[in-house]
Design a protein around this motif. Structure first.
Motif, PDB file in Angstrom:
ATOM      1  N   ARG A  74       0.816  -1.215   0.000  1.00 13.02           N
ATOM      2  CA  ARG A  74       0.000   0.000   0.000  1.00 13.02           C
ATOM      3  C   ARG A  74       0.848   1.264   0.000  1.00 13.02           C
ATOM      4  NH1 ARG A  74      -4.321  -1.871   4.694  1.00 13.02           N
ATOM      5  NH2 ARG A  74      -5.480  -3.378   3.408  1.00 13.02           N
ATOM      6  N   ARG A  75       2.134   1.103   0.265  1.00 11.08           N
ATOM      7  CA  ARG A  75       3.036   2.257   0.287  1.00 11.08           C
ATOM      8  C   ARG A  75       3.972   2.292  -0.918  1.00 11.08           C
ATOM      9  NH1 ARG A  75       4.844   3.470   6.566  1.00 11.08           N
ATOM     10  NH2 ARG A  75       2.807   3.019   7.504  1.00 11.08           N
ATOM     11  N   VAL A  76       4.382   1.125  -1.400  1.00 10.35           N
ATOM     12  CA  VAL A  76       5.401   1.050  -2.448  1.00 10.35           C
ATOM     13  C   VAL A  76       4.837   0.331  -3.660  1.00 10.35           C
ATOM     14  CG1 VAL A  76       7.713   0.259  -3.051  1.00 10.35           C
ATOM     15  CG2 VAL A  76       7.213   0.962  -0.691  1.00 10.35           C
ATOM     16  N   ALA A  77       4.841   1.023  -4.794  1.00 14.10           N
ATOM     17  CA  ALA A  77       4.410   0.430  -6.063  1.00 14.10           C
ATOM     18  C   ALA A  77       5.618   0.336  -6.978  1.00 14.10           C
ATOM     19  CB  ALA A  77       3.318   1.273  -6.711  1.00 14.10           C
ATOM     20  N   VAL A  78       5.638  -0.684  -7.837  1.00 15.53           N
ATOM     21  CA  VAL A  78       6.825  -0.948  -8.651  1.00 15.53           C
ATOM     22  C   VAL A  78       6.458  -1.194 -10.104  1.00 15.53           C
ATOM     23  CG1 VAL A  78       6.757  -3.415  -8.046  1.00 15.53           C
ATOM     24  CG2 VAL A  78       8.879  -2.394  -8.878  1.00 15.53           C
ATOM     25  N   THR A  97      -5.190  -4.708 -11.450  1.00 14.67           N
ATOM     26  CA  THR A  97      -4.429  -5.563 -10.534  1.00 14.67           C
ATOM     27  C   THR A  97      -3.666  -4.743  -9.496  1.00 14.67           C
ATOM     28  OG1 THR A  97      -2.476  -5.657 -11.987  1.00 14.67           O
ATOM     29  CG2 THR A  97      -4.176  -7.347 -12.307  1.00 14.67           C
ATOM     30  N   GLY A  98      -3.485  -3.461  -9.754  1.00 13.10           N
ATOM     31  CA  GLY A  98      -2.865  -2.596  -8.762  1.00 13.10           C
ATOM     32  C   GLY A  98      -3.715  -2.387  -7.519  1.00 13.10           C
ATOM     33  N   ARG A  99      -4.969  -2.752  -7.600  1.00 13.27           N
ATOM     34  CA  ARG A  99      -5.856  -2.590  -6.452  1.00 13.27           C
ATOM     35  C   ARG A  99      -5.813  -3.783  -5.497  1.00 13.27           C
ATOM     36  NH1 ARG A  99      -6.300   1.565  -4.866  1.00 13.27           N
ATOM     37  NH2 ARG A  99      -8.269   1.114  -3.804  1.00 13.27           N
ATOM     38  N   THR A 100      -5.030  -4.806  -5.830  1.00 15.26           N
ATOM     39  CA  THR A 100      -4.999  -6.039  -5.039  1.00 15.26           C
ATOM     40  C   THR A 100      -4.693  -5.817  -3.558  1.00 15.26           C
ATOM     41  OG1 THR A 100      -4.342  -7.291  -7.002  1.00 15.26           O
ATOM     42  CG2 THR A 100      -3.938  -8.324  -4.870  1.00 15.26           C
ATOM     43  N   PRO A 101      -3.770  -4.919  -3.165  1.00 16.37           N
ATOM     44  CA  PRO A 101      -3.483  -4.762  -1.731  1.00 16.37           C
ATOM     45  C   PRO A 101      -4.602  -4.077  -0.946  1.00 16.37           C
ATOM     46  CG  PRO A 101      -1.676  -3.923  -3.089  1.00 16.37           C
ATOM     47  CD  PRO A 101      -2.852  -4.113  -3.990  1.00 16.37           C
ATOM     48  N   HIS A 102      -5.607  -3.563  -1.628  1.00 15.29           N
ATOM     49  CA  HIS A 102      -6.639  -2.773  -0.969  1.00 15.29           C
ATOM     50  C   HIS A 102      -7.947  -3.559  -0.850  1.00 15.29           C
ATOM     51  CE1 HIS A 102      -4.182   0.906  -1.322  1.00 15.29           C
ATOM     52  NE2 HIS A 102      -3.820   0.401  -2.488  1.00 15.29           N
ATOM     53  N   ARG A 103      -8.762  -3.107   0.062  1.00 11.58           N
ATOM     54  CA  ARG A 103     -10.103  -3.676   0.215  1.00 11.58           C
ATOM     55  C   ARG A 103     -11.110  -2.544   0.012  1.00 11.58           C
ATOM     56  NH1 ARG A 103      -7.394  -6.184   4.703  1.00 11.58           N
ATOM     57  NH2 ARG A 103      -7.103  -8.426   4.359  1.00 11.58           N
ATOM     58  N   ALA A 104     -11.416  -2.295  -1.237  1.00  8.62           N
ATOM     59  CA  ALA A 104     -12.340  -1.209  -1.565  1.00  8.62           C
ATOM     60  C   ALA A 104     -13.538  -1.765  -2.314  1.00  8.62           C
ATOM     61  CB  ALA A 104     -11.631  -0.153  -2.421  1.00  8.62           C
ATOM     62  N   ALA A 105     -14.599  -0.987  -2.339  1.00 11.03           N
ATOM     63  CA  ALA A 105     -15.782  -1.385  -3.094  1.00 11.03           C
ATOM     64  C   ALA A 105     -15.450  -1.396  -4.585  1.00 11.03           C
ATOM     65  CB  ALA A 105     -16.931  -0.420  -2.810  1.00 11.03           C
ATOM     66  N   PRO A 106     -16.070  -2.299  -5.357  1.00  7.47           N
ATOM     67  CA  PRO A 106     -15.782  -2.377  -6.796  1.00  7.47           C
ATOM     68  C   PRO A 106     -15.931  -1.043  -7.517  1.00  7.47           C
ATOM     69  CG  PRO A 106     -17.038  -4.292  -6.108  1.00  7.47           C
ATOM     70  CD  PRO A 106     -16.992  -3.370  -4.928  1.00  7.47           C
ATOM     71  N   ALA A 107     -16.945  -0.278  -7.165  1.00  5.30           N
ATOM     72  CA  ALA A 107     -17.151   1.014  -7.827  1.00  5.30           C
ATOM     73  C   ALA A 107     -15.992   1.960  -7.544  1.00  5.30           C
ATOM     74  CB  ALA A 107     -18.470   1.637  -7.376  1.00  5.30           C
ATOM     75  N   GLN A 149      -2.298   1.573  -7.464  1.00  6.19           N
ATOM     76  CA  GLN A 149      -1.928   0.968  -6.185  1.00  6.19           C
ATOM     77  C   GLN A 149      -1.894   2.008  -5.078  1.00  6.19           C
ATOM     78  OE1 GLN A 149       1.259  -1.801  -6.824  1.00  6.19           O
ATOM     79  NE2 GLN A 149       1.854  -1.814  -4.669  1.00  6.19           N
ATOM     80  N   GLN A 150      -1.780   3.303  -5.443  1.00 10.86           N
ATOM     81  CA  GLN A 150      -1.817   4.419  -4.491  1.00 10.86           C
ATOM     82  C   GLN A 150      -0.787   4.248  -3.379  1.00 10.86           C
ATOM     83  OE1 GLN A 150      -6.102   4.407  -3.503  1.00 10.86           O
ATOM     84  NE2 GLN A 150      -6.287   6.258  -4.737  1.00 10.86           N
ATOM     85  N   GLY A 151       0.464   3.954  -3.785  1.00  5.46           N
ATOM     86  CA  GLY A 151       1.471   3.641  -2.788  1.00  5.46           C
ATOM     87  C   GLY A 151       2.150   4.823  -2.141  1.00  5.46           C
ATOM     88  N   GLY A 152       2.285   5.934  -2.839  1.00  4.63           N
ATOM     89  CA  GLY A 152       3.031   7.052  -2.281  1.00  4.63           C
ATOM     90  C   GLY A 152       4.496   7.030  -2.643  1.00  4.63           C
TER      91      GLY A 152
END
Length: 255
Positions: A74-78, A97-107, A149-152
């Motif tokens: 959630r902090r580091v994307a590559v 697939t970048g959303r895999t580390p997160h638990r968000a609603a599909p929308a 992925q919104q890693g920062g």
């Protein structure tokens, strides 16, 4: 988000005693000859290769001792050097697939994917198959996946390999425009000189110089590390640092 490496050693890759930091919003380059440890070092930052000694901190937390794999992602994307071909996935599916580390609603995930595609200029290609894209479009897709992925923190491992010159410049202009904390291994020294805020020069797994490109990339250092004669000047089209190269002369003098 800040990145700090302290006393980092990775025996399997020959990296030894590396200290490195990236300030929030900086684009910092790793340069060095093949086999100098650039990719090995990056793999320790995105939690793919455990160091033997030292610490890797992202946002103040130890990536290996404090953060789980999910929290680290959630902090580091590559954008790695060797990425999957994508099989029959569309551009939007790859980015999702970048959303895999997160638990968000599909929308919410769909909105984040759409924004990532917009930021890299690929909104119109969302439903195309990844395999049909040009090299530059593929790299933009993988960059969009990292943004989703919104890693920062963004890690780039040789992102311009196999791209033509226009695609190389477009990609690094885009990366700079994002304002994301970025650590990038770059093979092309002129790209590092033109786009990086600071560079770290690796040789045999150790940092031998660091600082702004115009101060670090001296003829003597490039002669010693890369075995070439070099001249550091200014690109008349952009005003950025630019390098020219020639083989070492018969005396081995890089000047």
């Amino acid at each position: 988000m800040r990145v700090d490496l302290a006393g980092l050693s990775i025996p399997v890759g020959g990296v030894s005693g590396v200290d490195l930091h990236v300030e929030p919003g900086e684009l910092v380059g790793l340069i060095g000859p093949n086999g100098s440890g650039k990719s090995t070092l990056l793999r320790s930052v995105y939690r793919a290769l455990r160091p033997g000694d030292g610490t890797v901190r992202v946002g103040g937390d130890d990536v290996w001792r404090t953060l789980s794999a999910r929290r680290s992602a959630r902090r580091v994307a590559v954008v790695a050097q060797h990425s999957a071909e994508g099989f029959d996935l569309t551009v939007a599916e790859i980015v999702a697939t970048g959303r895999t580390p997160h638990r968000a609603a599909p929308a919410a995930d769909r909105e984040i994917v759409a924004r990532a595609l917009e930021r890299v200029g690929l909104t119109g290609t969302a439903h195309r198959l990844y395999a049909t894209l040009s090299g530059g479009e593929r790299q933009r897709t993988l960059l969009a996946r990292a943004l989703a992925q919104q890693g920062g923190v963004l890690i780039l491992d040789e992102p311009t390999n196999h791209l033509d010159i226009a695609a190389q410049l477009d990609l690094l202009e885009l990366v700079r425009s994002l304002g994301v904390t970025t650590l990038a291994a770059l093979h092309e020294l002129n790209l590092a000189a033109a786009y990086c805020d600071r560079v770290y020069v690796l040789a045999a797994g150790r940092v031998v110089a660091c600082g702004p490109p115009a101060r670090v990339l001296t003829p003597s250092l490039l002669g010693e590390v890369f075995g070439v004669r070099a001249h550091l000047g200014v690109n008349p089209l952009t005003g950025r640092p630019a390098l020219t190269f020639a083989p070492l002369d018969t005396t081995g003098d890089p000047r």
